[in-house]
Design an enzyme around this catalytic site. Structure first.
Site, PDB file in Angstrom:
ATOM      1  N   GLY A 538      -1.032  -4.635 -14.201  1.00 56.95           N
ATOM      2  CA  GLY A 538      -2.076  -4.369 -15.190  1.00 56.95           C
ATOM      3  C   GLY A 538      -2.866  -3.117 -14.872  1.00 56.95           C
ATOM      4  O   GLY A 538      -3.407  -2.463 -15.751  1.00 56.95           O
ATOM      5  N   PHE A 539      -2.928  -2.733 -13.592  1.00 60.76           N
ATOM      6  CA  PHE A 539      -3.671  -1.549 -13.167  1.00 60.76           C
ATOM      7  C   PHE A 539      -2.917  -0.269 -13.480  1.00 60.76           C
ATOM      8  O   PHE A 539      -3.503   0.802 -13.584  1.00 60.76           O
ATOM      9  CB  PHE A 539      -3.904  -1.601 -11.652  1.00 60.76           C
ATOM     10  CG  PHE A 539      -2.619  -1.805 -10.885  1.00 60.76           C
ATOM     11  CD1 PHE A 539      -1.792  -0.740 -10.588  1.00 60.76           C
ATOM     12  CD2 PHE A 539      -2.227  -3.069 -10.505  1.00 60.76           C
ATOM     13  CE1 PHE A 539      -0.602  -0.923  -9.917  1.00 60.76           C
ATOM     14  CE2 PHE A 539      -1.036  -3.269  -9.821  1.00 60.76           C
ATOM     15  CZ  PHE A 539      -0.226  -2.205  -9.527  1.00 60.76           C
ATOM     16  N   ASP A 653      -4.143 -15.302  -5.214  1.00 57.83           N
ATOM     17  CA  ASP A 653      -2.898 -15.014  -5.937  1.00 57.83           C
ATOM     18  C   ASP A 653      -1.726 -14.978  -4.967  1.00 57.83           C
ATOM     19  O   ASP A 653      -0.933 -14.033  -4.950  1.00 57.83           O
ATOM     20  CB  ASP A 653      -3.016 -13.684  -6.690  1.00 57.83           C
ATOM     21  CG  ASP A 653      -1.964 -13.552  -7.799  1.00 57.83           C
ATOM     22  OD1 ASP A 653      -1.396 -14.579  -8.199  1.00 57.83           O
ATOM     23  OD2 ASP A 653      -1.721 -12.430  -8.251  1.00 57.83           O
TER      24      ASP A 653
END
Length: 846
Positions: A538-539, A653
């Site tokens: 996502g980054f 995570d």
């Protein structure tokens, strides 16, 4: 009026009645009928409706039917010392894809004011349209100015220097209390101001209530005297809705760009005509049109049992402000009443528990909305997160929905919607506001002093600019002790990026390791060559880089245009700057230049653990002994996270793609973007938004939104069974009882027949006692309640024990290669004590 006059003349039987009286009667009849029709169609007729196309030579009519007055018609509203109008060149205007509203502008070199007569006091929309028009005399892209009403700051030092060149619309709901509303443009010294178009329109009185429930304490907050800025207006699961389909001239954007994980959501749709509004008119199309309630995002794969996840939307928010969150719902997914129960969370706090739309609306496909106030103290990392997920009740279908979302910023104590800048003089600003400004200035001054001090003490190793010297050995004493002086200088001398990295980079400048120039990064990655991409998140992307001497690096390049992952990127910076361990991936340095946010890590040549278990036929599977050593390494890294500092850190995570292997197959835990500080001694947990990955998520954390280090233990238990069975944590293609690896493996372990699910590549290699010790560790990690799970130190002990059993050979009659089992256990404990590894409590008492 011409039609009315003709009609009047044709009415010959009205002899003796003055023509003016006839016209008046017909006019009143016409207006009454029009308003009645508008009311029946739920169309709002604003008492005040000023639409101005500033600088335009003729009126501008939009596709939605609205007409904006041209500048000659609207000049009576404006008071300005200078009369400057500019327009796009004819050739450019003809080819421009922009709305005609952006093809002309008014320019102000001094303070200028628009004044509007208000016939009905109350909330009014102010919409401001900005787009810099190319002009040889006025460079509007550099214009810097503020906009305010006579009692509220709307924009402070607004400029397209810090904004993209695309058009900008700012939308506000302000309270007009008298018979006049002023909009004041104030250019910054030696600069100018401009405006393309203005709307000042009455808002329905019922649109915004005077009081709204606060998130958390659940008491009422009075917003009757506050101004609002519409920051987001989203149509969940649907397409763009323009003012053409919204009687209040609103625009609703698709929600897809704000979804944290698109795989969690599935769009639903019904014809807009099926949407119903309550008979008591508490909710009408003025709250939101049927096109918003006729679409929704629902939980994906709702036929999967025990679906433990939330649909998450993430938006950028400005710290220091409260926000009004408006959630729109309409049950368009259920087939029967009372079959949908779900929770709503905002920034990790429960907004609505077990929402039952059927009980509230007494029907399906009926419009409903809920307002919540989010306090400024709840805005963390400049982020607003809205989530929907399963409720705590077991009845009904496992699903959750959201149809629409509006987020509005609430004006602060300085009567401002853009920082601590009051429209009044400083002597009139409240004491609390002055205190806040004084504190902000003091902090800024202190930071400047620290930066200057550190500049003067720049270490010799940072003075070189040669490319070959910018890779630092991982044992370098400078890596995490020296600040980046160049980094600090760039932060105070550059403009703030869209994602807000500037201020965070400045405050995190200590401990970021080596500073790299963007040119050096480009050279290392061969100008970000696509074939060098190691992974995508996502980054942004992770690239393979190399120095002139051939040393390889992993270079993570943040994507400022993507909101997803931005906060995780910053969290990783903050976490890695204070972590150092052989089994954690090391941060080498950073680059913050040309609005780029880049982190440089040590390169892990053998990639993620998952690739060595399944999915890549070109990689030789790891042996059982190698898998044990990898699990032990990862456990050591997690154990260090949990216990290596006074407070500890929760990874949040843990999964096989976040355990990386170096050239010697040494395991290192990576990706700290979701990490959180563990609870303090006075706390038992951290209340937070549920985050993690499907299949690895702690069910207790999901149910209670209470995070502890035992959540990592659960995830690591899934990793252990993944290592043993060589299959994904979730596989929807399998039969229902096999979808979840955790449930499937625990079932076979309880049956005492794990041999049926072990990876065939290693089945013949595993010693039975080693397998049992390993499986017992994994099974205990997956206990339903955290209190029943072992600590990472306990898990580490069992894994090292399993490795020793594998190395010692089969246990026969209580011995292992002639060594009594008890002696082997004591020997293992002694070796752990020497290495500093914690010995499990249940062993210490033997």
């Amino acid at each position: 009026m011409l039609t009315l006059a003709v009609l009047a003349r044709s009415m010959g039987e009205w002899k003796g009645v003055p023509m003016l009286l006839i016209l008046f009667i017909l006019f009143i009849t016409h207006v009454t009928t029009t308003n009645a029709i508008a009311s029946k169609l739920n169309r709002f007729v604003p008492q005040d409706n000023y639409l101005l196309s500033c600088g335009a030579s003729a009126a501008v009519k939009l596709d939605d039917g609205r007409a904006f007055r041209s500048d000659p018609d609207s000049v009576s509203f404006l008071s300005t010392p200078t009369d400057i109008k500019i327009a796009a060149k004819t050739s450019l205007a003809a080819a421009s894809p922009l709305s005609p509203l952006y093809l002309a502008a008014r320019v102000f070199s001094e303070i200028s004011t628009y004044s509007f007569f208000i016939s009905q006091p109350g909330r009014h929309w102010i919409r401001l349209y900005f787009s810099p028009i190319p002009d040889s005399q006025y460079n509007l892209t550099t214009a810097t100015f503020s906009v305010s009403t006579d009692n509220m700051v709307l924009l402070h030092d607004f400029s397209f220097i810090a904004n993209p060149p695309n058009p900008v619309v700012r939308e506000y709901l302000v309270l007009a209390q008298g018979d006049n509303l002023k909009i004041i443009f104030t250019p910054k010294k030696n600069s100018m101001a401009f405006i393309n178009a203005i709307e000042v329109v009455s808002a329905p009185p019922s649109l915004i209530p005077n009081t709204t429930t606060r998130l958390g304490p659940q008491d009422q907050f009075d917003i009757s005297n506050n101004a609002l800025q519409v920051v987001y207006r989203l149509n969940m699961g649907g397409a763009l809705v323009t003012s053409f389909n919204d009687t209040l001239g609103r625009t609703w954007l698709p929600d897809a760009p704000f979804l944290k994980l698109e795989a969690t959501a599935e769009a639903a749709w019904v014809p807009p005509g099926t949407i119903k509004y309550p008979d008591d008119n508490t909710i009408t199309p003025l709250i939101a049109p049927a096109s918003i309630y006729s679409t929704a995002q629902q939980m994906a794969s709702t036929n999967t049992t025990n679906a433990r996840f939330n649909i998450t939307w993430q938006m950028v928010a400005e710290p220091g402000f409260r926000y009004l969150i408006r959630l729109h719902f309409s049950d368009i997914v259920s087939k029967a009443l009372n079959s949908l129960f779900f929770n709503v969370y905002v920034n990790g706090m429960m907004g609505v528990a077990n929402l039952d739309l059927s009980s509230l609306t007494m029907g399906l496909a009926v419009a409903y909305y809920k307002d919540l106030i989010v306090e400024s103290s709840s805005i963390i990392n400049s982020t607003l997160v809205v989530q929907v997920g399963l409720g705590t009740t077991d009845s009904g279908e496992p699903n959750a929905i959201l149809n629409g979302l509006e987020i509005m910023k609430i004006s602060n104590e300085a009567s401002s919607l853009d920082g601590l800048f009051s429209p009044q003089t400083s002597s009139q600003v409240g004491k609390r506001t002055l205190t806040g400004i004084a504190i902000a200035l003091a902090v800024t001054a202190a930071l400047a002093v620290v930066i200057c001090f550190r500049r003067s003490r720049k270490p010799a190793w940072q003075k070189t600019n040669s490319f070959h010297s910018w890779f630092l050995p991982l044992n370098s004493s400078h890596s995490f002790m020296s600040s980046c002086s160049k980094l600090s200088r760039s932060r105070f001398g550059s403009t703030r990026t869209k994602s807000g990295f500037s201020s965070v980079f400045a405050s995190s400048a200590y401990g970021l390791g080596r500073y790299f120039t963007f040119v050096e990064i480009q050279k290392a990655t061969k100008n970000f060559e696509e074939k060098g991409v190691l992974g995508v998140g996502g980054f942004g992307k992770v690239y393979l880089g190399s120095t002139e001497d051939g040393t390889k690096l992993a270079i993570k390049r943040g994507n400022p245009s993507s909101d997803q992952g931005m906060n995780e990127f910053l969290t990783e910076i903050q976490m890695l700057s204070k972590l150092r361990h052989r089994h954690l991936v090391s941060l080498i340095g950073c680059c913050d230049e040309n609005k780029e946010m880049i982190l440089v890590y040590e390169f892990m040549s053998n990639g993620p653990l998952r690739d060595h278990l399944y999915g890549d036929t070109n990689i030789k599977p790891l042996s059982w002994k190698q898998r044990l050593e990898v699990c032990i390494g990862a456990a050591k890294g997690l154990h260090y996270l949990h216990t290596g500092s006074a407070q500890g850190i929760i990874h949040r995570d843990v999964k096989t793609t976040n355990i990386l292997l170096d050239e010697n197959f040494v395991a290192k835990v990576a990706d700290f973007g979701l990490s959180k500080d563990a609870p303090s001694l006075e706390q038992t947990h951290v209340s937070t938004v549920v985050k993690g990955s499907f299949g690895y998520l702690d069910p207790e954390y999901f149910r209670r939104q209470q995070l502890t280090d035992k959540s990592d233990v659960y995830s690591f238990g899934v990793v252990l069974f993944e290592v043993l069975c060589a299959r994904p944590a979730i596989n929807p293609a399998l039969p229902r009882d096999q979808v979840s690896l955790a449930e499937w493996a625990r079932t076979w372990h309880r049956k005492g027949d794990l041999s049926k699910i072990i990876d065939p590549h290693i089945a013949a290699q595993i010693r039975p006692d080693s397998l049992e010790m390993f499986a017992e560790a994994a099974d205990k990690c997956l206990a339903d309640y955290g209190v029943d799970r072992p600590s990472m130190g306990d898990v580490l002990w069992k894994l090292e024990f399993a490795l020793q059993l594998q190395q010692k050979g089969d246990v026969v009659d209580g011995t292992s290669d002639g060594v009594p089992m008890k002696s082997l256990e004591v020997s293992n404990m002694n070796s752990m004590e020497k290495s500093g590894t914690a010995i499990p409590s249940y062993v210490q008492g033997r």
